[in-house]
Design a protein around this motif. Structure first.
Motif, PDB file in Angstrom:
ATOM      1  N   ALA A 144      47.222  52.372  52.850  1.00  0.00           N
ATOM      2  CA  ALA A 144      47.594  53.534  53.645  1.00  0.00           C
ATOM      3  C   ALA A 144      48.850  54.114  53.004  1.00  0.00           C
ATOM      4  O   ALA A 144      49.941  53.539  53.117  1.00  0.00           O
ATOM      5  N   TRP A 145      48.676  55.218  52.306  1.00  0.00           N
ATOM      6  CA  TRP A 145      49.793  55.836  51.586  1.00  0.00           C
ATOM      7  C   TRP A 145      50.496  56.849  52.488  1.00  0.00           C
ATOM      8  O   TRP A 145      49.884  57.822  52.937  1.00  0.00           O
ATOM      9  N   LEU A 146      51.780  56.637  52.707  1.00  0.00           N
ATOM     10  CA  LEU A 146      52.589  57.584  53.478  1.00  0.00           C
ATOM     11  C   LEU A 146      53.103  58.702  52.588  1.00  0.00           C
ATOM     12  O   LEU A 146      53.377  59.810  53.063  1.00  0.00           O
ATOM     13  N   TRP A 147      53.276  58.409  51.316  1.00  0.00           N
ATOM     14  CA  TRP A 147      53.477  59.424  50.286  1.00  0.00           C
ATOM     15  C   TRP A 147      52.416  59.156  49.228  1.00  0.00           C
ATOM     16  O   TRP A 147      52.343  58.079  48.656  1.00  0.00           O
ATOM     17  N   ALA A 148      51.573  60.134  48.962  1.00  0.00           N
ATOM     18  CA  ALA A 148      50.381  59.937  48.141  1.00  0.00           C
ATOM     19  C   ALA A 148      50.704  59.892  46.658  1.00  0.00           C
ATOM     20  O   ALA A 148      51.347  60.805  46.136  1.00  0.00           O
ATOM     21  N   PRO A 149      50.227  58.883  45.936  1.00  0.00           N
ATOM     22  CA  PRO A 149      50.405  58.836  44.481  1.00  0.00           C
ATOM     23  C   PRO A 149      49.709  59.993  43.761  1.00  0.00           C
ATOM     24  O   PRO A 149      50.107  60.352  42.650  1.00  0.00           O
ATOM     25  N   ASN A 150      48.684  60.565  44.384  1.00  0.00           N
ATOM     26  CA  ASN A 150      47.976  61.681  43.752  1.00  0.00           C
ATOM     27  C   ASN A 150      48.747  62.990  43.819  1.00  0.00           C
ATOM     28  O   ASN A 150      48.336  63.985  43.232  1.00  0.00           O
ATOM     29  N   SER A 151      49.869  62.989  44.527  1.00  0.00           N
ATOM     30  CA  SER A 151      50.702  64.189  44.624  1.00  0.00           C
ATOM     31  C   SER A 151      51.831  64.098  43.603  1.00  0.00           C
ATOM     32  O   SER A 151      52.080  63.041  43.022  1.00  0.00           O
ATOM     33  N   PRO A 152      52.541  65.207  43.364  1.00  0.00           N
ATOM     34  CA  PRO A 152      53.730  65.121  42.507  1.00  0.00           C
ATOM     35  C   PRO A 152      54.751  64.151  43.088  1.00  0.00           C
ATOM     36  O   PRO A 152      54.805  63.935  44.300  1.00  0.00           O
ATOM     37  N   ALA A 153      55.566  63.584  42.239  1.00  0.00           N
ATOM     38  CA  ALA A 153      56.590  62.636  42.692  1.00  0.00           C
ATOM     39  C   ALA A 153      57.585  63.330  43.608  1.00  0.00           C
ATOM     40  O   ALA A 153      57.902  64.511  43.441  1.00  0.00           O
ATOM     41  N   MET A 154      58.070  62.598  44.587  1.00  0.00           N
ATOM     42  CA  MET A 154      59.070  63.099  45.516  1.00  0.00           C
ATOM     43  C   MET A 154      60.367  63.406  44.770  1.00  0.00           C
ATOM     44  O   MET A 154      60.899  62.556  44.063  1.00  0.00           O
ATOM     45  N   ASP A 155      60.862  64.631  44.943  1.00  0.00           N
ATOM     46  CA  ASP A 155      62.061  65.080  44.243  1.00  0.00           C
ATOM     47  C   ASP A 155      63.117  65.436  45.285  1.00  0.00           C
ATOM     48  O   ASP A 155      62.984  66.423  46.006  1.00  0.00           O
ATOM     49  N   LEU A 156      64.161  64.631  45.379  1.00  0.00           N
ATOM     50  CA  LEU A 156      65.185  64.807  46.407  1.00  0.00           C
ATOM     51  C   LEU A 156      66.472  65.417  45.865  1.00  0.00           C
ATOM     52  O   LEU A 156      67.484  65.443  46.554  1.00  0.00           O
ATOM     53  N   ARG A 157      66.439  65.929  44.645  1.00  0.00           N
ATOM     54  CA  ARG A 157      67.637  66.545  44.074  1.00  0.00           C
ATOM     55  C   ARG A 157      68.033  67.809  44.833  1.00  0.00           C
ATOM     56  O   ARG A 157      67.183  68.515  45.371  1.00  0.00           O
ATOM     57  N   PHE A 158      69.341  68.093  44.834  1.00  0.00           N
ATOM     58  CA  PHE A 158      69.810  69.299  45.513  1.00  0.00           C
ATOM     59  C   PHE A 158      69.256  70.525  44.801  1.00  0.00           C
ATOM     60  O   PHE A 158      69.027  70.515  43.592  1.00  0.00           O
ATOM     61  N   TYR A 159      69.087  71.606  45.557  1.00  0.00           N
ATOM     62  CA  TYR A 159      68.323  72.734  45.029  1.00  0.00           C
ATOM     63  C   TYR A 159      69.138  73.705  44.181  1.00  0.00           C
ATOM     64  O   TYR A 159      68.572  74.615  43.590  1.00  0.00           O
ATOM     65  N   HIS A 160      70.463  73.587  44.102  1.00  0.00           N
ATOM     66  CA  HIS A 160      71.241  74.403  43.163  1.00  0.00           C
ATOM     67  C   HIS A 160      72.400  73.585  42.603  1.00  0.00           C
ATOM     68  O   HIS A 160      72.662  72.460  43.040  1.00  0.00           O
ATOM     69  N   ASP A 161      73.108  74.164  41.603  1.00  0.00           N
ATOM     70  CA  ASP A 161      74.122  73.403  40.868  1.00  0.00           C
ATOM     71  C   ASP A 161      75.530  73.544  41.424  1.00  0.00           C
ATOM     72  O   ASP A 161      76.495  73.092  40.801  1.00  0.00           O
ATOM     73  N   GLY A 162      75.671  74.153  42.575  1.00  0.00           N
ATOM     74  CA  GLY A 162      76.985  74.318  43.182  1.00  0.00           C
ATOM     75  C   GLY A 162      77.633  75.665  42.919  1.00  0.00           C
ATOM     76  O   GLY A 162      78.546  76.064  43.633  1.00  0.00           O
ATOM     77  N   MET A 163      77.192  76.331  41.873  1.00  0.00           N
ATOM     78  CA  MET A 163      77.664  77.688  41.567  1.00  0.00           C
ATOM     79  C   MET A 163      79.191  77.802  41.544  1.00  0.00           C
ATOM     80  O   MET A 163      79.766  78.796  41.951  1.00  0.00           O
ATOM     81  N   GLY A 164      79.841  76.757  41.046  1.00  0.00           N
ATOM     82  CA  GLY A 164      81.288  76.797  40.876  1.00  0.00           C
ATOM     83  C   GLY A 164      82.094  76.604  42.140  1.00  0.00           C
ATOM     84  O   GLY A 164      83.316  76.851  42.140  1.00  0.00           O
ATOM     85  N   GLN A 165      81.483  76.109  43.209  1.00  0.00           N
ATOM     86  CA  GLN A 165      82.211  75.942  44.481  1.00  0.00           C
ATOM     87  C   GLN A 165      83.004  74.627  44.465  1.00  0.00           C
ATOM     88  O   GLN A 165      82.671  73.671  45.155  1.00  0.00           O
TER      89      GLN A 165
END
Length: 903
Positions: free
Chosen positions: A418-439
């Motif tokens: 019973a897969w709660l996250w499916a191996p047939n899907s892309p790997a889970m990517d938890l990285r932040f969505y931007h680089d901080g933009m100099g903040q």
């Protein structure tokens, strides 16, 4: 200004009726009706949704009791409407201050309930001795016998269940947890991906509840690789009910990796299933949408060039044992070995609207496309007439990507996952969505907040410590499940049975502040409010569906604000995206459920509580146990605050269902104030001398969102455990707020973590924040007002309620200065209503409704829904301009509270 004398209720009602034409009468007390029998102490219960379960493998619920009515040592009986006694197991969940029972948990075993719709739960003199589940404990394992199935649970290693038996037959074995890991994302360096399998390794196992009808085993640990690295902590609870052929698993993972190098390719639960039947007697089942079932045999006998006969085909289609091959027609039996046996099957739900089923003969051979559908109900089974193993994931399609695997069904041992996250899907990517933009400085971060509403800070937008909880069920069956039984199992998986009390009874008991009304509206305005409450809930249900607010990390949450120009919610704009409990969306849903008793409302509120308590809160790491303010990513905001992790949002689910995992989440918050020594909520906007301290036992808390959250945690822990130390800290905090120069308007102070007492502030100036009372403070303060009855605290709370929306002249006269321009006046109308009732003041009652209808800082005019389609949108959708989640939640709470308090 002299205190206005308190007038009698009769005088107040008469005066307010004359003043307003009856529009501002106090809400009448409910009659005792038939929900609580005074002589016997019985409470009337019904099924959530008024539908009895056709398939029952055991269930649990919570019930509240009037103060002083039920002694702590009481036992309980459950009787159906025809007076038949049903065995139950009972335990305390919470106590009133006088020591009597306030909430109790109850469990019923597996059995037939389909004809029973109404029940009486009543206390008796002492608990009954029941012969039920048998538990044996040794140095190496727990052995649990439900009367139908026998389980062996090792105390160490990587097997959470080593065997599942029905009598001498082993149905499944080698149950284990698995996480698949890769060191780069699928897109970044596909040719360099290194994949690693981690297996769950037990660190601690305990028998959390040992009962005759319900026993619970709690297992904690982390997933370990062959090289010894531990990754992704887990907390798993296994629920066993007397006479049940299934068990329930509540599965929690906590992300403790590094987003840049730790990508999750799969999260699953595996078992091995011995296969003993002939290949043509081995059956595969997958649940599709509604009552659809994918039903095939490992070696099919239909569609052949040679006909085996109607009886044989009918038996195979039904999953029944087929006659021996010697009884087959000769032209079939002599060549039967040339019929391919398909050993591997997989159902993959890649999104909320599409699943596919594939099969192959074995590894190393091509997959065949077997079927496609929209929304799988998440249940599968493998086995035959000599025994089958079924497994399912609740909210399967809503929590995509999910996958159900059956492998090697053509061999002596099949492997299911019973897969709660499916191996047939892309790997889970938890990285932040931007680089901080100099903040890199606070001023820059505040400037960014001004444009996108995103409160960014380097290193704070991390997923480290966030959690996800899933529910699974597993069945050990003596044969292949028939289609009717299989669909009944699906319903049990998707809609677990729950007994509930009528909202009027909960009002009589006085839990959750009694801040809802359950009587039919008596005026046109009240009817209009009820209709609008219904409209808002229905509208958000549509938004969930139309905008697909589903997925492993997202399911249960709403979006914050709508973008009328693009005709989408602002999913990509800073702090306008995921709501994360902002302005108490959770509370709006729960009080709306308490008001209506509707099953669909309960399920939406349940899903939100599961999400906001797990995903929006850090459970380990540098920010634990604080929650994250609203953001494009649930954990993305640098405002790590108690107002999101507050127990105020969790108490409803815990007390109504007795769910242990929700209890864990609330217990995390008992010491949460200590985290504010490291993560100061006002660090960007207030000078350090305001909140800084060198004393590790003193921390600055606001009297609003911070203390309201701490008070919710302490109140709940005191109720649950009767801990005198927690009680004293709570009372000390209340007393020291009441003794501040301006009470709640002193805004905040340093609190002694050991005693709960606040320092007295030096400033004599009154101040207020529009957010202080809109994250659960109102509800918790009103509950404490009635429960504790502390004069200094109650006086300070009434002052806060009366003065927030008062005129500047009144504020200056009472507080010494005006509070300036404040927001959310409509949401605060319920505070005015509360003080109106407590002071029996018709002027304040009239003012409360005027504030509510004026809509300042809230909703002045309700949006009208319209359908949009065509090239301006990707898909047809319903749009109501002006509707935002913040305003809806506060309007809903204010509407329900004002109706409950004033009528």
């Amino acid at each position: 200004m002299k205190n206005k004398p308190k007038i009698s209720r009769r005088t107040f009602v008469k005066a307010s009726s004359a003043l307003t034409g009856g529009a501002y009468l106090l809400s009448p007390m409910l009659a005792n009706a038939n929900f609580f029998h005074k002589e016997t102490g019985a409470v009337q219960l019904t099924w959530l949704g008024n539908m009895a379960p056709k398939h029952n493998q055991g269930f649990t619920w919570g019930t509240c009791w009037p103060k002083g009515k039920v002694k702590r040592e009481a036992g309980f009986e459950l009787r159906s409407s025809d007076k038949e006694e049903i065995l139950i197991q009972s335990w305390p969940l919470a106590y009133w201050p006088d020591g009597s029972l306030k909430w109790t948990g109850h469990a019923a075993p597996a059995g037939e309930f389909s004809s029973q719709t109404a029940f009486s739960l009543l206390p008796n003199s002492e608990p009954k001795a029941i012969q039920g589940i048998q538990v044996e404990e040794s140095d190496t394992a727990f052995k649990i016998d439900t009367g139908e199935v026998q389980y062996t649970l090792p105390k160490s290693g990587n097997q959470i269940i080593s065997s599942i038996k029905r009598g001498p037959a082993t149905i499944a074995e080698n149950g284990r947890l698995i996480v698949l890991h890769q060191d780069v994302s699928d897109e970044d360096a596909a040719d360099q991906i290194k994949k690693t399998a981690f297996q769950g390794n037990i660190a601690n196992i305990s028998l959390e509840q040992k009962g005759a009808l319900r026993s619970v085993v709690k297992i904690e640990g982390s997933h370990r690789s062959d090289t010894g690295r531990d990754f992704i902590s887990f907390i798993v609870r296994l629920y066993f009910y007397h006479q049940a052929v299934s068990f329930k698993m509540v599965h929690t993972i906590i992300f403790d990796g590094e987003e840049e190098t730790d990508f999750i390719k799969g999260i699953g639960v595996k078992f091995d299933v011995p296969m003993q039947d002939e290949l043509h007697d081995r059956h595969i089942r997958f649940a599709g949408k509604d009552d659809g079932i994918f039903s095939e045999a490992v070696r099919g006998l239909t569609g052949l060039r040679r006909d085996p006969g109607k009886a044989i085909i009918a038996a195979q289609l039904a999953g029944e044992k087929i006659p021996p091959i010697s009884e087959f027609p000769a032209n079939v039996s002599k060549n039967i070995n040339y019929i391919p046996a398909f050993g591997d099957y997989t159902l993959f739900q890649g999104n909320a609207d599409s699943f596919s089923i594939k099969k192959r003969t074995a590894e190393g051979h091509s997959w065949l496309n077997s079927a496609r559908g929209q929304r799988s109900r998440g249940l599968a089974a493998v086995g035959g007439p000599s025994g089958s193993f079924a497994f399912g994931v609740r909210d399967f399609w809503k929590s995509f990507p999910g996958q159900l695997d059956i492998k090697n069904a053509h061999t002596d041992s099949s492997e299911i996952t019973a897969w709660l996250w499916a191996p047939n899907s892309p790997a889970m990517d938890l990285r932040f969505y931007h680089d901080g933009m100099g903040q890199d400085t606070y001023p820059k971060q505040l400037d960014a907040l001004d444009i996108t509403y995103e409160d960014y800070e380097p290193g704070f937008g991390t997923a480290k410590g966030v959690a996800r909880t899933s529910e699974l069920n597993f069945w050990a069956l003596e044969e292949t499940p028939g289609h009717s039984l299989f669909n009944e199992m699906c319903t049990y998986l998707e809609e677990p049975p729950l007994l509930t009390a009528d909202p009027k009874y909960l009002l009589q008991v006085g839990v959750f502040g009694s801040l809802w009304s359950a009587d039919a509206p008596q005026s046109e305005k009240a009817k209009a409010i009820d209709m609008q409450l219904d409209w808002y809930f229905d509208y958000y249900q549509k938004q969930v569906e139309e905008h697909k607010w589903f997925g492993f990390w997202d399911y249960g949450d709403f979006m914050h604000t709508y973008d009328a120009d693009r005709h989408v919610w602002r999913y990509d704009v800073g702090g306008f995206a995921w709501d994360n409990s902002e302005l108490s969306t959770d509370l709006w849903l729960w009080y709306y459920y308490l008001k209506t008793g509707k099953k669909e409302v309960f399920r939406v509120a349940e899903a939100m509580t599961r999400h906001t308590g797990e995903v929006d809160v850090h459970h380990s790491g540098p920010f634990a146990p604080l929650g994250s303010r609203h953001n494009v990513m649930h954990w993305g905001c640098s405002a790590k605050q108690l107002r999101i992790s507050t127990s105020a949002n969790r108490r409803f689910l815990y007390y109504l269902t007795a769910d242990e995992r929700t209890g864990d989440l609330m217990r995390e918050q008992v010491t949460a104030a200590e985290a504010l020594l490291k993560v100061v909520p006002i660090r960007k906007v207030a000078p350090k001398e305001t909140w800084g301290t060198d004393d590790p036992n003193n921390v600055y808390l606001s009297f609003g969102t911070d203390w309201g959250s701490v008070a919710a945690a302490w109140l709940t822990e005191w109720e649950r455990t009767e801990d005198k130390g927690i009680r004293e800290k709570l009372l000390n905090s209340m007393r020291s707020i009441g003794n501040q120069p301006k009470g709640f308007y002193s805004m905040g102070s340093r609190m002694n973590l050991l005693t709960g007492e606040f320092e007295k502030v030096k400033t004599k100036r009154a101040s207020a924040s529009h957010l202080s009372a809109v994250f659960g403070l109102t509800e918790i303060a009103i509950e404490l007002y009635k429960l504790v009855d502390m004069k200094s605290f109650n006086k300070a709370w009434l002052q806060y309620c009366e003065m927030y929306n008062a005129s500047e002249e009144e504020q200056e006269r009472v507080l010494g200065n005006s509070l300036g321009k404040l927001n959310l006046q409509q949401g605060h109308a319920r505070l005015t209503a509360f003080v109106a009732k407590e002071k029996s003041d018709p002027r304040l009652a009239k003012r409360a409704w005027e504030e509510f209808y004026a809509g300042e800082g809230g909703i002045r005019r309700h949006g009208e829904a319209k359908e949009i389609s065509g090239p301006e949108v990707l898909t047809p959708r319903t749009e109501a301009l002006g509707v935002s989640t913040n305003s809806t939640a506060q309007w809903g709470l204010s509407a329900m509270h004002c109706l409950a308090i004033l009528g």
